[in-house]
Design an enzyme around this catalytic site. Structure first.
Site, PDB file in Angstrom:
ATOM      1  N   TYR A 178      16.309  41.993  26.965  1.00 48.60           N
ATOM      2  CA  TYR A 178      17.143  42.674  26.554  1.00 48.60           C
ATOM      3  C   TYR A 178      17.803  43.711  27.378  1.00 48.60           C
ATOM      4  O   TYR A 178      17.981  44.865  26.808  1.00 48.60           O
ATOM      5  CB  TYR A 178      17.020  43.338  24.972  1.00 48.60           C
ATOM      6  N   TYR A 199      15.912  38.332  11.642  1.00 48.47           N
ATOM      7  CA  TYR A 199      15.869  37.916  12.834  1.00 48.47           C
ATOM      8  C   TYR A 199      14.732  37.038  13.212  1.00 48.47           C
ATOM      9  O   TYR A 199      13.633  37.119  12.289  1.00 48.47           O
ATOM     10  CB  TYR A 199      15.337  39.261  13.935  1.00 48.47           C
ATOM     11  N   ASP A 225       9.302  33.627   7.435  1.00 50.83           N
ATOM     12  CA  ASP A 225       8.911  34.203   8.578  1.00 50.83           C
ATOM     13  C   ASP A 225       8.325  35.239   8.602  1.00 50.83           C
ATOM     14  O   ASP A 225       8.398  36.440   8.571  1.00 50.83           O
ATOM     15  CB  ASP A 225      10.309  34.143   9.275  1.00 50.83           C
ATOM     16  N   LYS A 247       2.996  36.575  16.833  1.00 52.85           N
ATOM     17  CA  LYS A 247       2.756  37.900  17.225  1.00 52.85           C
ATOM     18  C   LYS A 247       1.462  38.298  17.151  1.00 52.85           C
ATOM     19  O   LYS A 247       0.531  38.180  17.991  1.00 52.85           O
ATOM     20  CB  LYS A 247       3.693  38.884  16.392  1.00 52.85           C
TER      21      LYS A 247
HETATM   22  C1  LIG Z   1       9.323  38.139  17.355  1.00 52.05           C
HETATM   23  C2  LIG Z   1       9.885  37.470  16.201  1.00 52.05           C
HETATM   24  C3  LIG Z   1      10.137  35.850  16.461  1.00 52.05           C
HETATM   25  C4  LIG Z   1      10.233  35.405  17.758  1.00 52.05           C
HETATM   26  O1  LIG Z   1       8.724  35.181  17.993  1.00 52.05           O
HETATM   27  P1  LIG Z   1       8.673  35.088  19.754  1.00 52.05           P
HETATM   28  O2  LIG Z   1       7.334  34.963  20.096  1.00 52.05           O
HETATM   29  O3  LIG Z   1       9.233  36.565  20.619  1.00 52.05           O
HETATM   30  O4  LIG Z   1       9.467  33.894  20.070  1.00 52.05           O
HETATM   31  C5  LIG Z   1      10.785  35.363  14.989  1.00 52.05           C
HETATM   32  N1  LIG Z   1      10.648  35.984  13.978  1.00 52.05           N
HETATM   33  C6  LIG Z   1      10.258  37.007  13.606  1.00 52.05           C
HETATM   34  C7  LIG Z   1      10.650  37.634  12.411  1.00 52.05           C
HETATM   35  C8  LIG Z   1       9.839  37.927  14.809  1.00 52.05           C
HETATM   36  O5  LIG Z   1       9.648  39.344  14.463  1.00 52.05           O
END
Ligand SMILES: *Cc1c(COP(=O)(O)O)cnc(C)c1O
Length: 420
Positions: free
Chosen positions: A14, A142, A243, A272
């Site tokens: 970014y 996101y 998610d 993560k």
């Molecule tokens: C960081 C994130 C993603 C993407 O994960 P990457 O490992 O960066 O591809 C997807 N959803 C949420 C809620 C996130 O915080």
């Protein structure tokens, strides 16, 4: 370190490739501390984007990686399997919300979202229902940077206009409004309800981040909203995809944010913090019903299989991280961080430049009235010995759970001086 080469040839996230924001050279990291070239130490407020939940250079995670690397770093997952993947999947199913029974190991969060969306589409297609191929999602979400994931990110701050021609057109409901600790207003769900009612025949799933919308705005919403999402999905025949990539593994004060609303999704994404911030690994979990649905009829298989699927090294470290989670210590750590952030960070709301402050679990958010100048504020933070990376109007922290009260105070006071 050759920072000039870095500036001239390496993309960082970014930022412009031709006129990049400054980067600070790191030589090592230990506990909650990041050491720069020259020896200057920074207290880490970001846990490397939600990942390093137990801190850096952790002896147990190091040992797990070393032990595994002497056996094998990787073997293909097609036709082969191994103990680290089996143990990890068992661990995940033991700890995750009830009803999730199958694990797909993916190599990054974005890929796990692609997998989740593909599963939902294939689930309906395999039952002869090819019309149910779109997704509905609240604004300010996101879900990652790949194309399907991007299509369900907030249409404005996710920059859909750039890729309009090639992005699938999804449905965007208003973002959740009632805050986590405010009085729930049932009317809030009306427009989402109406949109689902009008479009359910072409909707495969509702996808959202449970309780905390992360990179799309750092917004913390009421558990009743999530409960209502579960109800609407059941009523109108949509799958629910949660998610939990940012919120999973204790960050919000519950092991998974879904638990605040006492619901289980049909499909859940994890990433993560899964490896404690050691390497990239993600997982898409689904219910038995989804697994059966996806694999009935033609083609009878799920069409996805990353080269590094189930990477043993990553799985071994993830297992070590989950062992630490299973000691339950995170509960005291996260609730102590929450208490302290409520006492120290929430009052920053009285600053002239601040629009709002909010806290949940070990997440603290300060929303400013104007966009912050990242290069300037970053320099201030580094000179104060802290690592905080704001974007837009959001100065936020989600430190490793092992941070001490004194270190946490230093993070908050650096934010205070930056914004005063
Ligand atoms: C960081 C994130 C993603 C993407 O994960 P990457 O490992 O960066 O591809 C997807 N959803 C949420 C809620 C996130 O915080």
């Amino acid at each position: 370190m050759n920072l000039e080469f870095d500036q001239q040839h390496i993309w960082h996230p970014y930022t412009s490739s031709t006129n990049p924001l400054p980067c600070y050279p790191v030589i090592s990291a230990e506990g909650v501390s990041i050491k720069l070239e020259g020896g200057h130490q920074l207290i880490d407020g970001m846990a490397s984007w939600w990942s390093a939940i137990h801190g850096y250079n952790h002896p147990e995670l190091n040992d797990a990686a070393k032990a595994q690397i002497d056996k094998m770093s990787h073997v293909m997952f097609g036709g082969l399997t191994h103990e680290p993947a089996i143990e990890l999947s068992k661990n995940l199913l033991d700890m995750c919300p009830v009803g999730l029974e199958r694990v797909f190991l993916a190599d990054s969060g974005s890929v796990s979202v692609e997998v989740a969306m593909k599963m939902a589409m294939q689930y309906w297609a395999c039952q002869g229902n090819h019309k149910k191929h779109r997704f509905i999602t609240p604004r300010n979400g996101y879900h990652g940077d790949t194309f399907a994931a991007m299509s369900v990110c907030d249409p404005i701050n996710g920059m859909h206009s750039l890729f309009k021609e090639s992005l699938p057109q999804q449905l965007f409901a208003p973002a959740p409004q009632t805050r986590f600790d405010q009085h729930w207003n049932e009317d809030e769900i009306d427009s989402l309800h109406q949109m689902i009612k009008d479009n359910h025949h072409e909707l495969a799933a509702l996808i959202l981040e449970p309780i905390v919308q992360g990179a799309g705005g750092m917004r913390i919403y009421h558990p009743e909203y999530l409960k209502a999402c579960r109800r609407l999905c059941d009523e109108y025949g949509l799958l629910l995809i949660c998610d939990e990539i940012a919120t999973g593994f204790g960050r919000t004060g519950k092991l998974f944010a879904c638990e605040h609303a006492d619901i289980s999704p049909d499909i859940m994404c994890l990433g993560k913090g899964l490896t404690g911030g050691y390497m990239t690994l993600a997982a898409t979990l689904c219910s038995e019903d989804v697994a059966i649905g996806v694999c009935q009829g033609e083609p009878g298989v799920f069409m996805h299989g990353p080269t590094y699927m189930g990477n043993p090294l990553a799985c071994a470290v993830a297992n070590a991280s989950l062992s630490i989670i299973q000691t339950g210590q995170w509960q005291q750590q996260v609730s102590a961080i929450e208490k302290q952030l409520k006492e120290e960070l929430l009052p920053l709301k009285s600053l002239e430049s601040v629009a709002d402050t909010r806290v949940l679990g070990s997440i603290g958010v300060v929303e400013t009235k104007q966009d912050v100048d990242v290069a300037t504020i970053q320099k201030h933070f580094v000179s104060r010995g802290v690592w905080i990376r704001p974007f837009g109007k959001l100065v936020y922290i989600m430190p490793p759970y092992i941070i001490s009260p004194d270190e946490l105070s230093q993070l908050v006071s650096a934010i205070k001086t930056a914004l005063s």
